[in-house]
Design an enzyme around this catalytic site. Structure first.
Site, mmCIF file in Angstrom:
data_model
loop_
_atom_site.group_PDB
_atom_site.id
_atom_site.type_symbol
_atom_site.label_atom_id
_atom_site.label_comp_id
_atom_site.label_asym_id
_atom_site.label_seq_id
_atom_site.Cartn_x
_atom_site.Cartn_y
_atom_site.Cartn_z
ATOM 1 N N LYS A 162 -39.914 -95.599 52.185
ATOM 2 C CA LYS A 162 -40.115 -95.933 53.600
ATOM 3 C C LYS A 162 -38.838 -95.847 54.429
ATOM 4 O O LYS A 162 -38.894 -95.608 55.625
ATOM 5 C CB LYS A 162 -40.759 -97.314 53.737
ATOM 6 N N ASP A 183 -48.350 -99.997 60.567
ATOM 7 C CA ASP A 183 -48.755 -101.279 59.957
ATOM 8 C C ASP A 183 -49.012 -102.360 61.006
ATOM 9 O O ASP A 183 -50.016 -103.070 60.947
ATOM 10 C CB ASP A 183 -47.676 -101.776 58.983
#
Ligand code: ATR
Length: 280
Positions: free
Chosen positions: A72, A108
């Site tokens: 990430k 997210d």
């Protein structure tokens, strides 16, 4: 899986390991539902191969990929353009390839807020209290702040919460030991630690000070009904489980790669949840 053709659109998820990822199942469901000429694949990419793999996928005409652990942060460095969502969340989870260029987003926080709304909870009802200060907490804090919600945070290790507060002002830091008393001043509780996850002890919290209108969200989704959510339900509080965030965060990527904006509904929830039963 449909039979592919020369014009199929391709996407996937890069992770190491990637075997645990729910994303192929989730995107595969939508591809079938919308009869899309495309595929979404698990891509097991070791950390040292990340750049080579992504450059290769761009060169091979992929539409983009999701990025999961441990990539990430590395995903930031490879982007030509990074969305504000990724900068504020401190991580990229969705890459979009266009004309040889790479754009990075983080979906997210958007997914969390969309799931709240999908569950009938207004994120703007009042101040939110976030428990935990890891990557998921950061994305959620940023997304709630973007909605104009005043956010407080409490983490076992206070210094981590203070670090987050420096990155995402204004964020009020509370003592972990004050988490139960602080409920009285908040409209939304969001639990992001690993407590309550299968194999972990439950989160210790006393809900007696929670306002009766409070909504309680847990991002743990194995089990779906965590001890925290069970306790909140027993008090008549509105509950938001962790599976929805996982489903909703996938919408923007799917829409960019395959050109259709998919829906989260009960059929999808059942399909993905049926794979979680008995999981460690
Ligand atoms: P992420 O995967 O979201 O980045 P992480 O970095 O693994 O998460 O962090 C998990 C969170 O769970 C942290 O906020 C952690 O608190 P610390 O910063 O104090 O480590 C929290 N956590 C883990 N075990 C915990 C426990 N037993 N009690 C309270 N919080 C706990």
């Amino acid at each position: 899986m449909p039979v592919l053709s020369g014009t199929s659109r391709l996407a996937g998820v890069c992770g190491w390991p990637v075997a645990h990822s729910r994303s192929p199942r989730l995107h595969g469901f939508w591809l079938q539902r919308h009869k899309i000429n495309g595929a979404y694949m698990p891509l097991a990419v070791a950390p040292e191969n990340f750049t080579t793999a992504i450059r290769g996928l761009v060169a091979a005409g992929f539409q983009g990929t999701n990025v999961t652990q441990p990539h990430k942060l590395a995903a930031f460095a490879i982007c030509d353009t990074v969305h504000d969502s990724a900068r504020r969340a401190g991580a990229v989870n969705t890459l979009i390839f266009r004309d040889g260029k790479i754009t990075g987003r983080n979906t997210d926080g958007w997914g969390f807020v969309a799931h709240l709304r999908g569950s009938g909870v207004d994120p703007k009802a009042g101040p939110a209290l976030i428990l935990g200060a890891g990557g998921a907490a950061r994305a959620i804090v940023a997304a709630l702040q973007d909605e104009g919600v005043p956010v407080s945070i409490a983490n076992r290790t206070r210094a981590r919460a203070e670090e987050l507060a420096r990155e995402l002002p204004p964020l009020k830091v509370l003592d972990w030991d004050d988490r139960s008393a602080a409920l009285a001043d908040h409209a939304l509780l969001v639990h992001t630690t690993s407590q309550g996850m299968h194999g972990h002890p439950p989160l210790e919290i006393d809900l007696s000070r929670a306002p009766s209108s409070m909504a309680v969200a847990d991002i743990v989704y194995v089990p779906l009904e965590t001890p925290l959510l069970a306790a909140a339900r027993a008090r008549g509080l509105r509950c938001v489980d962790g599976l929805g965030m996982l489903l909703y965060q996938a919408i923007p990527g799917f829409s960019e790669w395959f050109g259709v904006t998919p829906q989260v509904d009960d059929e999808l929830r059942r399909f993905v949840a049926s794979d979680l039963i008995g999981e460690k």
